[in-house]
Design a protein around this motif. Sequence first.
Motif, short mmCIF file in Angstrom:
data_model
loop_
_atom_site.label_atom_id
_atom_site.label_comp_id
_atom_site.label_asym_id
_atom_site.label_seq_id
_atom_site.Cartn_x
_atom_site.Cartn_y
_atom_site.Cartn_z
N GLN A 29 0.84 -1.21 0.00
CA GLN A 29 0.00 0.00 0.00
C GLN A 29 0.86 1.25 0.00
OE1 GLN A 29 -3.66 0.06 1.76
NE2 GLN A 29 -3.64 2.21 2.31
N PRO A 30 1.00 1.89 -1.15
CA PRO A 30 1.80 3.13 -1.19
C PRO A 30 1.08 4.25 -0.43
CG PRO A 30 1.34 2.28 -3.41
CD PRO A 30 0.45 1.54 -2.46
N ILE A 31 1.83 5.00 0.36
CA ILE A 31 1.27 6.11 1.14
C ILE A 31 2.05 7.36 0.74
CG2 ILE A 31 0.68 6.91 3.48
CD1 ILE A 31 1.37 3.97 4.38
N PRO A 32 1.56 8.10 -0.26
CA PRO A 32 2.33 9.28 -0.67
C PRO A 32 2.30 10.34 0.43
CG PRO A 32 0.50 8.77 -2.19
CD PRO A 32 0.30 7.96 -0.95
N GLY A 33 3.43 10.91 0.74
CA GLY A 33 3.48 11.96 1.77
C GLY A 33 3.92 13.26 1.11
N ARG A 78 2.51 9.29 11.29
CA ARG A 78 2.86 10.07 12.46
C ARG A 78 1.90 11.25 12.68
NH1 ARG A 78 8.77 11.36 12.81
NH2 ARG A 78 8.84 9.47 11.56
N ALA A 79 1.51 11.91 11.59
CA ALA A 79 0.66 13.11 11.73
C ALA A 79 -0.78 12.74 12.04
CB ALA A 79 0.71 13.92 10.44
N ASP A 80 -1.43 13.55 12.86
CA ASP A 80 -2.86 13.33 13.17
C ASP A 80 -3.69 13.34 11.89
OD1 ASP A 80 -2.31 13.42 15.85
OD2 ASP A 80 -3.11 15.44 16.17
N THR A 81 -4.68 12.47 11.84
CA THR A 81 -5.64 12.53 10.73
C THR A 81 -6.59 13.69 10.95
OG1 THR A 81 -5.59 10.22 10.07
CG2 THR A 81 -7.70 11.34 9.80
N MET A 82 -6.86 14.41 9.88
CA MET A 82 -7.87 15.47 9.95
C MET A 82 -9.05 15.02 9.11
SD MET A 82 -7.36 19.50 9.32
CE MET A 82 -7.31 19.43 7.54
N ILE A 83 -10.24 15.11 9.70
CA ILE A 83 -11.46 14.73 8.98
C ILE A 83 -11.94 15.96 8.21
CG2 ILE A 83 -13.80 13.79 9.19
CD1 ILE A 83 -11.56 11.87 10.22
N LEU A 88 -15.86 22.35 7.11
CA LEU A 88 -15.53 22.07 8.51
C LEU A 88 -14.44 21.00 8.59
CD1 LEU A 88 -16.62 22.71 11.42
CD2 LEU A 88 -18.04 20.68 11.20
N GLU A 89 -13.57 21.16 9.58
CA GLU A 89 -12.55 20.15 9.80
C GLU A 89 -12.62 19.65 11.24
OE1 GLU A 89 -9.82 22.90 8.53
OE2 GLU A 89 -9.86 22.20 6.46
N LEU A 90 -12.25 18.39 11.43
CA LEU A 90 -12.25 17.81 12.78
C LEU A 90 -10.94 17.05 12.95
CD1 LEU A 90 -15.20 15.83 14.39
CD2 LEU A 90 -12.85 15.05 14.62
N GLY A 91 -10.31 17.24 14.11
CA GLY A 91 -9.02 16.58 14.37
C GLY A 91 -7.88 17.51 14.01
N ARG A 92 -6.67 17.11 14.36
CA ARG A 92 -5.46 17.91 14.15
C ARG A 92 -5.67 19.33 14.69
NH1 ARG A 92 -3.01 17.79 8.23
NH2 ARG A 92 -3.36 15.55 8.46
N HIS A 259 -4.59 8.77 21.37
CA HIS A 259 -3.64 9.72 20.77
C HIS A 259 -2.23 9.15 20.71
CE1 HIS A 259 -6.47 13.39 21.50
NE2 HIS A 259 -6.67 12.86 20.32
N ARG A 260 -1.90 8.31 21.66
CA ARG A 260 -0.56 7.70 21.63
C ARG A 260 -0.49 6.60 20.56
NH1 ARG A 260 3.31 5.36 26.24
NH2 ARG A 260 2.75 7.34 27.16
N GLU A 261 -1.52 5.77 20.51
CA GLU A 261 -1.49 4.58 19.64
C GLU A 261 -1.86 4.87 18.19
OE1 GLU A 261 -0.68 1.29 20.20
OE2 GLU A 261 0.18 2.19 22.00
N SER A 262 -2.67 5.90 17.99
CA SER A 262 -3.27 6.10 16.67
C SER A 262 -3.25 7.56 16.26
CB SER A 262 -4.73 5.59 16.70
OG SER A 262 -5.38 5.86 15.48
N HIS A 263 -3.35 7.77 14.97
CA HIS A 263 -3.44 9.14 14.43
C HIS A 263 -4.89 9.58 14.25
CE1 HIS A 263 -4.40 7.06 10.70
NE2 HIS A 263 -3.40 6.25 10.98
#
Length: 335
Positions: A29-33, A78-83, A88-92, A259-263
Amino acid sequence: MLIVMDKDASQAQIESVIAKIKALGFEAQPIPGGERTAIGILGNPGAVDPAMFADLPGVIQAIPVSRPYKLVSREWQRADTMITLPGLELGRGHFVVMAGPCAVESEEQALTIARAVKAAGAKIFRGGAFKPRTSPYSYQGLGEEGLKILKRVREETGLLIITEALDHEVLELVAQYADIVQLGARNMQNFTLLRQAGRCGKPVLLKRGMSATLEEWLMAAEYILAEGNPQVILCERGIRAVGSHARNILDLSTIPAVHRESHLPIVIDPSHAAGIRYLVPPLARAAVAAGADGLLIEVHHSPDTALSDGVQSLYPDQFERLMGEIKDLRPGSWD
Ligand code: PEP
Ligand code: MN
C-alpha cells in the motif's frame, strides 16, 4: 512493515519495491506523503525481515510495525488525521461539537432542537433515524423518513448531519444523507458493516463497543481503513458499569491512549456514558480537559416526552451553558 522511500526515489524504484512485496505474496500500500512516499506491507502473517528491503535502491528505511493494527497506528502515520467535512474540519487541533436528540421524532422536533444547538455553537446535528434499541418494543426510529427530515435540517440550518447506519442493508442509504455515518457500540465488531463502511465514501464515526478493549476497537477501525476509507473518527461512549449511579463508565483514559497509539481523532459521547442528565456537563468538561477532539451530546427541548434517551438529554439552556464552559477550557481552537 513500513518501507520509507528516499525523497528523491524514482517512480521505477517505488514500483520495484511494490513488485517485490507482491512477489512475496503480500499486499503493498503506497502512502504518498508531502516529502516522500512510504509503502506499507499488509497481509503478512508473521514478521517480515527488514533486511529484505533495506538495501533496495531508493529505500532509506524499513520500519517494523509492532502493533496488530497497521493503518490506524501512529507508527504507520505520524501526523494526526484530519477529517474533512463540507466547510468544517475535525481533528489535528480542530475541535467540533455534535449535538441533537437521540432519535429523530418529527420535523418540528428536529428543527427546534437543531436551531437551539446551532445557536449555542454546535456544528453538526446528531439524530438517529434507525435506532439500535435493547428492547424490540422500544421506539425504532422513523427510518428513511427520518433521513429526509435530517436533510431538511441541513438545508435549513446549515448544520452537517451525523446519523447511524444500523446494518449493512441501510448503510448505502444512510451514506446518501449523512455527512458522517455513525456505527454504534453494538455494531463495533459487525465486520460486514465495517467493511462496507470502508467503501461508503463518507467519514465514519466508530463507537467503542461496551466491553471492547482499546486493541479490539482499533482493529475494528482497521477494517474500515483497510477498505480504503481513512476518514474515521473514534468515539468513546462508556463501557459496562458496576453499580447504578451511571449507565456506563466513561473511560477518559482512551483519549491519551488513542492519541498515543493512533493518528485518528477521538470524540467523547458523555450522554450514553452518563445515562442521566446531571452527569453530562462535568463529564463533557473532563473530556475536553483531557484532550478530546470533539463531543457528541444528546439535547432535547422536551426530554420528558422524548421517545428515547430523554433522561440523559440536556435541555437547550444547559447545553448552551456547557458550550460556554467548553470555550473557556479550550479557547481558540474552534472553526
Ligand atoms: C446513539 O448514539 O444514539 C447510540 C445508540 O449510541 P451507542 O451506540 O453508543 O449506544
Ligand atoms: Mn441515545
